[in-house]
Design a protein around this motif. Structure first.
Motif, PDB file in Angstrom:
ATOM      1  N   ILE A 154       0.847  -1.205   0.000  1.00 20.70           N
ATOM      2  CA  ILE A 154       0.000   0.000   0.000  1.00 20.70           C
ATOM      3  C   ILE A 154       0.877   1.247   0.000  1.00 20.70           C
ATOM      4  CG2 ILE A 154      -1.668   1.350   1.337  1.00 20.70           C
ATOM      5  CD1 ILE A 154      -2.827  -1.312   2.348  1.00 20.70           C
ATOM      6  N   LEU A 155       1.865   1.261   0.890  1.00 23.01           N
ATOM      7  CA  LEU A 155       2.749   2.418   0.989  1.00 23.01           C
ATOM      8  C   LEU A 155       3.506   2.656  -0.316  1.00 23.01           C
ATOM      9  CD1 LEU A 155       4.188   1.713   4.550  1.00 23.01           C
ATOM     10  CD2 LEU A 155       2.844   3.719   3.922  1.00 23.01           C
ATOM     11  N   ALA A 156       3.913   1.556  -0.971  1.00 26.23           N
ATOM     12  CA  ALA A 156       4.707   1.682  -2.199  1.00 26.23           C
ATOM     13  C   ALA A 156       3.867   2.081  -3.399  1.00 26.23           C
ATOM     14  CB  ALA A 156       5.419   0.357  -2.485  1.00 26.23           C
ATOM     15  N   SER A 157       2.569   1.812  -3.362  1.00 18.88           N
ATOM     16  CA  SER A 157       1.737   2.016  -4.552  1.00 18.88           C
ATOM     17  C   SER A 157       1.025   3.361  -4.575  1.00 18.88           C
ATOM     18  CB  SER A 157       0.687   0.895  -4.653  1.00 18.88           C
ATOM     19  OG  SER A 157      -0.172   0.912  -3.530  1.00 18.88           O
ATOM     20  N   THR A 158       1.209   4.171  -3.533  1.00 15.95           N
ATOM     21  CA  THR A 158       0.455   5.421  -3.489  1.00 15.95           C
ATOM     22  C   THR A 158       1.365   6.638  -3.615  1.00 15.95           C
ATOM     23  OG1 THR A 158      -1.093   6.761  -2.197  1.00 15.95           O
ATOM     24  CG2 THR A 158       0.596   5.571  -0.972  1.00 15.95           C
ATOM     25  N   SER A 159       0.821   7.668  -4.226  1.00 14.56           N
ATOM     26  CA  SER A 159       1.494   8.972  -4.252  1.00 14.56           C
ATOM     27  C   SER A 159       0.526  10.038  -3.748  1.00 14.56           C
ATOM     28  CB  SER A 159       1.952   9.309  -5.675  1.00 14.56           C
ATOM     29  OG  SER A 159       0.843   9.302  -6.565  1.00 14.56           O
ATOM     30  N   SER A 160      -0.529   9.597  -3.055  1.00 19.01           N
ATOM     31  CA  SER A 160      -1.558  10.510  -2.576  1.00 19.01           C
ATOM     32  C   SER A 160      -1.044  11.344  -1.400  1.00 19.01           C
ATOM     33  CB  SER A 160      -2.793   9.718  -2.119  1.00 19.01           C
ATOM     34  OG  SER A 160      -3.695  10.565  -1.423  1.00 19.01           O
ATOM     35  N   PRO A 161      -1.386  12.640  -1.381  1.00 22.83           N
ATOM     36  CA  PRO A 161      -0.985  13.468  -0.228  1.00 22.83           C
ATOM     37  C   PRO A 161      -1.701  13.073   1.057  1.00 22.83           C
ATOM     38  CG  PRO A 161      -2.475  14.693  -1.671  1.00 22.83           C
ATOM     39  CD  PRO A 161      -2.136  13.422  -2.378  1.00 22.83           C
ATOM     40  N   TRP A 162      -2.755  12.241   0.947  1.00 25.49           N
ATOM     41  CA  TRP A 162      -3.520  11.838   2.130  1.00 25.49           C
ATOM     42  C   TRP A 162      -2.927  10.615   2.823  1.00 25.49           C
ATOM     43  CZ3 TRP A 162      -6.615  15.412   3.747  1.00 25.49           C
ATOM     44  CH2 TRP A 162      -7.277  16.243   2.839  1.00 25.49           C
ATOM     45  N   LEU A 163      -2.038   9.902   2.157  1.00 25.89           N
ATOM     46  CA  LEU A 163      -1.474   8.677   2.727  1.00 25.89           C
ATOM     47  C   LEU A 163       0.028   8.844   2.920  1.00 25.89           C
ATOM     48  CD1 LEU A 163      -3.259   5.975   0.508  1.00 25.89           C
ATOM     49  CD2 LEU A 163      -4.084   7.036   2.615  1.00 25.89           C
ATOM     50  N   VAL A 164       0.536   8.291   4.014  1.00 32.06           N
ATOM     51  CA  VAL A 164       1.978   8.307   4.256  1.00 32.06           C
ATOM     52  C   VAL A 164       2.666   7.503   3.162  1.00 32.06           C
ATOM     53  CG1 VAL A 164       3.796   7.544   5.830  1.00 32.06           C
ATOM     54  CG2 VAL A 164       1.739   8.611   6.739  1.00 32.06           C
ATOM     55  N   ARG A 165       3.769   8.041   2.611  1.00 35.97           N
ATOM     56  CA  ARG A 165       4.464   7.380   1.515  1.00 35.97           C
ATOM     57  C   ARG A 165       5.637   6.550   2.015  1.00 35.97           C
ATOM     58  NH1 ARG A 165       7.024  11.481  -1.925  1.00 35.97           N
ATOM     59  NH2 ARG A 165       7.452  12.293   0.162  1.00 35.97           N
ATOM     60  N   LEU A 166       5.919   5.481   1.279  1.00 42.18           N
ATOM     61  CA  LEU A 166       7.098   4.667   1.533  1.00 42.18           C
ATOM     62  C   LEU A 166       8.257   5.225   0.712  1.00 42.18           C
ATOM     63  CD1 LEU A 166       8.232   2.065   2.887  1.00 42.18           C
ATOM     64  CD2 LEU A 166       7.660   0.871   0.758  1.00 42.18           C
ATOM     65  N   LEU A 167       9.399   5.423   1.351  1.00 39.41           N
ATOM     66  CA  LEU A 167      10.593   5.896   0.653  1.00 39.41           C
ATOM     67  C   LEU A 167      11.565   4.749   0.388  1.00 39.41           C
ATOM     68  CD1 LEU A 167      11.082   9.172   2.732  1.00 39.41           C
ATOM     69  CD2 LEU A 167      10.054   8.949   0.459  1.00 39.41           C
ATOM     70  N   TYR A 168      11.715   3.855   1.376  1.00 39.07           N
ATOM     71  CA  TYR A 168      12.590   2.701   1.213  1.00 39.07           C
ATOM     72  C   TYR A 168      11.998   1.512   1.978  1.00 39.07           C
ATOM     73  CZ  TYR A 168      15.978   6.498   0.350  1.00 39.07           C
ATOM     74  OH  TYR A 168      16.602   7.628  -0.102  1.00 39.07           O
ATOM     75  N   ALA A 169      12.212   0.324   1.440  1.00 38.88           N
ATOM     76  CA  ALA A 169      11.950  -0.916   2.181  1.00 38.88           C
ATOM     77  C   ALA A 169      13.167  -1.811   1.960  1.00 38.88           C
ATOM     78  CB  ALA A 169      10.682  -1.600   1.680  1.00 38.88           C
ATOM     79  N   PHE A 170      13.704  -2.365   3.047  1.00 46.40           N
ATOM     80  CA  PHE A 170      14.872  -3.228   2.908  1.00 46.40           C
ATOM     81  C   PHE A 170      14.892  -4.213   4.070  1.00 46.40           C
ATOM     82  CE2 PHE A 170      16.001   0.576   5.200  1.00 46.40           C
ATOM     83  CZ  PHE A 170      16.903   0.191   6.188  1.00 46.40           C
ATOM     84  N   GLN A 171      15.869  -5.093   4.060  1.00 41.96           N
ATOM     85  CA  GLN A 171      15.914  -6.149   5.073  1.00 41.96           C
ATOM     86  C   GLN A 171      17.346  -6.578   5.322  1.00 41.96           C
ATOM     87  OE1 GLN A 171      14.527 -10.094   3.511  1.00 41.96           O
ATOM     88  NE2 GLN A 171      13.940  -8.896   1.705  1.00 41.96           N
ATOM     89  N   ASP A 172      17.533  -7.218   6.482  1.00 42.32           N
ATOM     90  CA  ASP A 172      18.774  -7.944   6.752  1.00 42.32           C
ATOM     91  C   ASP A 172      18.352  -9.331   7.232  1.00 42.32           C
ATOM     92  OD1 ASP A 172      18.133  -7.824   9.487  1.00 42.32           O
ATOM     93  OD2 ASP A 172      19.378  -6.064   9.863  1.00 42.32           O
ATOM     94  N   PRO A 173      19.264 -10.205   7.586  1.00 43.98           N
ATOM     95  CA  PRO A 173      18.844 -11.567   7.972  1.00 43.98           C
ATOM     96  C   PRO A 173      17.847 -11.629   9.129  1.00 43.98           C
ATOM     97  CG  PRO A 173      21.197 -11.523   7.539  1.00 43.98           C
ATOM     98  CD  PRO A 173      20.733 -10.091   7.508  1.00 43.98           C
ATOM     99  N   GLU A 174      17.849 -10.624  10.011  1.00 43.28           N
ATOM    100  CA  GLU A 174      17.009 -10.666  11.212  1.00 43.28           C
ATOM    101  C   GLU A 174      15.792  -9.743  11.161  1.00 43.28           C
ATOM    102  OE1 GLU A 174      17.621 -12.764  13.638  1.00 43.28           O
ATOM    103  OE2 GLU A 174      19.447 -13.504  12.666  1.00 43.28           O
ATOM    104  N   HIS A 175      15.857  -8.666  10.389  1.00 44.60           N
ATOM    105  CA  HIS A 175      14.824  -7.633  10.442  1.00 44.60           C
ATOM    106  C   HIS A 175      14.343  -7.220   9.061  1.00 44.60           C
ATOM    107  CE1 HIS A 175      17.295  -7.089  14.137  1.00 44.60           C
ATOM    108  NE2 HIS A 175      16.130  -6.851  14.710  1.00 44.60           N
ATOM    109  N   VAL A 176      13.156  -6.610   9.046  1.00 40.24           N
ATOM    110  CA  VAL A 176      12.689  -5.874   7.870  1.00 40.24           C
ATOM    111  C   VAL A 176      12.500  -4.420   8.293  1.00 40.24           C
ATOM    112  CG1 VAL A 176      11.602  -7.776   6.637  1.00 40.24           C
ATOM    113  CG2 VAL A 176      10.288  -6.537   8.358  1.00 40.24           C
ATOM    114  N   PHE A 177      12.701  -3.508   7.332  1.00 40.49           N
ATOM    115  CA  PHE A 177      12.649  -2.080   7.627  1.00 40.49           C
ATOM    116  C   PHE A 177      11.748  -1.366   6.620  1.00 40.49           C
ATOM    117  CE2 PHE A 177      16.751  -3.749   8.888  1.00 40.49           C
ATOM    118  CZ  PHE A 177      16.971  -3.210  10.155  1.00 40.49           C
ATOM    119  N   LEU A 178      10.933  -0.450   7.119  1.00 44.09           N
ATOM    120  CA  LEU A 178      10.135   0.436   6.277  1.00 44.09           C
ATOM    121  C   LEU A 178      10.525   1.868   6.616  1.00 44.09           C
ATOM    122  CD1 LEU A 178       6.580  -1.215   6.641  1.00 44.09           C
ATOM    123  CD2 LEU A 178       8.069  -1.323   4.631  1.00 44.09           C
TER     124      LEU A 178
END
Length: 510
Positions: A154-178
């Motif tokens: 959802i975050l990655a697919s929107t450019s609406s000013p009403w929704l919080v935007r995703l800038l990066y998503a990444f991971q390491d062996p133990e965690h995921v990050f948004l």
């Protein structure tokens, strides 16, 4: 291909069989198809953009050399070496995987049962972000992986000013990050705690913005299901942004549905306590003062969740309108419509919601200004209503008398009633201070939940985590990142020019 093993086997002119159509319509298959499509679109768009930019840079270099015929061969070779060196740097940066080390952590701004949220700055681009960090094993234990994947989509697919935007998503062996936009004004709960009851004109403004934000989510095909004031953030201009899409996942976890239904069914049919408006307002304020994280409480109750969701019945987009009706009630009354002195009392109120939902009434002369208008009360009762008669579309909302005169297209152009006072882009003053013992006391129950989760048996998690559930998770909002990098390079260039100008002035003075 044979379908005895469950493999799809489309044949030209025949289409899919019924069981195959059912499988293709499942939320999991749809999500994987969406992720694959987004991945290839993103990959080829990025690749073609890079090739085009590289050709443009090469052409610019060649024109620069051709425009200077006096250059000697060694000078041309030196410029070529410099150019290719810059290209190697660009290519190396493209190949570099995003890592936590590329972010400078400023301070912690949030804490949940599955992870933490930090205010951070991307070291290369200088972008300020809200960085959500979650343990993969914790998400797997609690069957929350799908919810996180949907939130990422959802975050990655929107450019609406009403929704919080995703800038990066990444991971390491133990965690995921948004890494998302940092919305510096905090959540709407903080504003409500400070203001209490809102004037009707201000309530109309904020609830209109909330409807607009939820409508954007609905356009993407998702239902939020868990709307509450905490899910709405206030940006630097005082306007609303919707966040926290973890439950907008196509279907609630069956276990959670059963838990909600069991809670509602198990409430004893004890006599209802119908309290006065003043008593309810005072009671709710004391609960909030005693536990500022009441809405996030493990034992707390779903004050804003639609009745059909709690009963485990079928539901539609209109469940979010019920939630917004409860939020509007709280704006105008100072407490949610079904809150009680204890979770059990709240569940009892929800079970008997049609008897409990009453118009707030103030009788003291100094409080009469808080009484709802007829249109305000009618809007609430049209939203907190049986699903068959509930307002269930934006057209329904826009045509209700309470919203007459609202400029829906120009909401974000209007000056907001409250504008956060911020010292800088990394001012976290509207969030809890995680170095303060008093603020940390609010999170005692959240931390207890984390410890309980850590103690849950792992249930063959390694096999679950090894099946590639996090494939396609990585994301970079390239336009925003490139823009931020260009802005930083321009700022650095301007600073360098200023320093050179100052040196030149000093030189002329002496």
């Amino acid at each position: 291909m044979a379908n005895a093993t469950g493999v799809l086997s489309w044949r030209k002119g025949q289409g899919f069989k019924e069981w195959e159509k059912v499988k293709l319509a499942s939320p999991e298959v749809k999500r994987k198809a969406d992720v694959a499509q987004l991945f290839f679109y993103d990959h080829y768009f990025d690749l073609l953009t890079y090739l085009s930019s590289r050709k443009a840079r090469l052409s610019s270099f060649q024109q620069s050399v051709a425009a200077r015929p006096s250059l000697t061969q060694p000078e041309v070779h030196a410029e070529w070496a410099s150019y290719t060196g810059r290209e190697r740097v660009v290519l190396r940066k493209r190949r570099t995987k995003l890592k936590l080390a590329q972010f400078h952590i400023v301070t912690q701004v949030g804490q949940g049962g599955y992870g933490e949220v930090f205010l951070a700055r991307h070291k290369e681009t200088n972008q300020v972000v809200a960085l959500k960090k979650m343990k993969k094993r914790t998400l797997a234990k609690m069957d929350e992986i799908r919810h996180v994947l949907i939130e990422r989509d959802i975050l990655a697919s929107t450019s609406s000013p009403w929704l919080v935007r995703l800038l990066y998503a990444f991971q390491d062996p133990e965690h995921v990050f948004l890494a998302m936009d940092f919305i510096a004004g905090g959540d709407f709960r903080t504003l409500l705690n400070n203001s209490g009851v809102l004037k009707e004109e201000h309530a109309r403004f904020y609830i209109s913005e909330m409807f607009s934000a939820v409508a954007e989510l609905h356009k993407l095909g998702y239902i939020h299901r868990d709307l509450k004031p905490e899910n709405f953030l206030i940006d630097t201009t005082g306007h609303i942004k919707l966040t926290d899409f973890g439950l907008a996942a196509g279907a609630l976890n069956p276990g959670k549905i059963e838990h909600l239904k069991d809670k509602l069914d198990s409430v004893a049919d004890s006599p209802l306590i119908l309290r006065s408006t003043i008593e309810m307002k005072s009671l709710y304020k004391s609960i909030r003062m005693a536990d500022a994280r009441y809405a996030d409480s493990v034992v707390g109750s779903p004050d804003y969740m639609a009745i059909e969701t709690l009963r485990g019945q079928s539901y539609s987009y209109s469940v979010d309108y019920w939630s917004l009706g409860c939020i509007l009630f709280e704006f105008l009354a100072g407490f949610p419509p079904f809150s009680g002195a204890s979770p059990d009392e709240t569940w009892l109120n929800l079970k008997n919601w049609q008897r409990v939902l009453r118009r707030p009434e103030y009788t003291r002369p100094e409080d009469l200004i808080f009484n709802l208008s007829d249109l305000g009360w009618d809007a609430i009762t049209r939203l907190i209503a049986p699903k068959e008669s509930r307002l269930s579309s934006m057209d329904d909302v826009k045509h209700h008398g309470f919203f007459a005169g609202v400029d829906w297209d120009g909401l974000r152009d209007r000056k907001a009633p409250f504008i956060p006072a911020l010292d800088s882009e990394i001012d976290a003053g509207y969030f809890d201070d995680f170095s303060s013992e008093a603020d940390m006391a609010k999170y005692a129950e959240v931390r207890d939940k984390q410890r309980a989760v850590d103690g849950v048996a792992e249930r063959a998690l390694d096999a679950k985590l090894a099946r590639g559930v996090w494939v396609g998770f990585t994301f970079k909002a390239k336009k925003e990142a490139d823009k931020a990098l260009r802005e930083r390079e321009r700022a650095e260039g301007q600073q360098q020019q200023r320093e050179e100008d100052e040196e030149e002035q000093l030189y002329t003075l002496f």
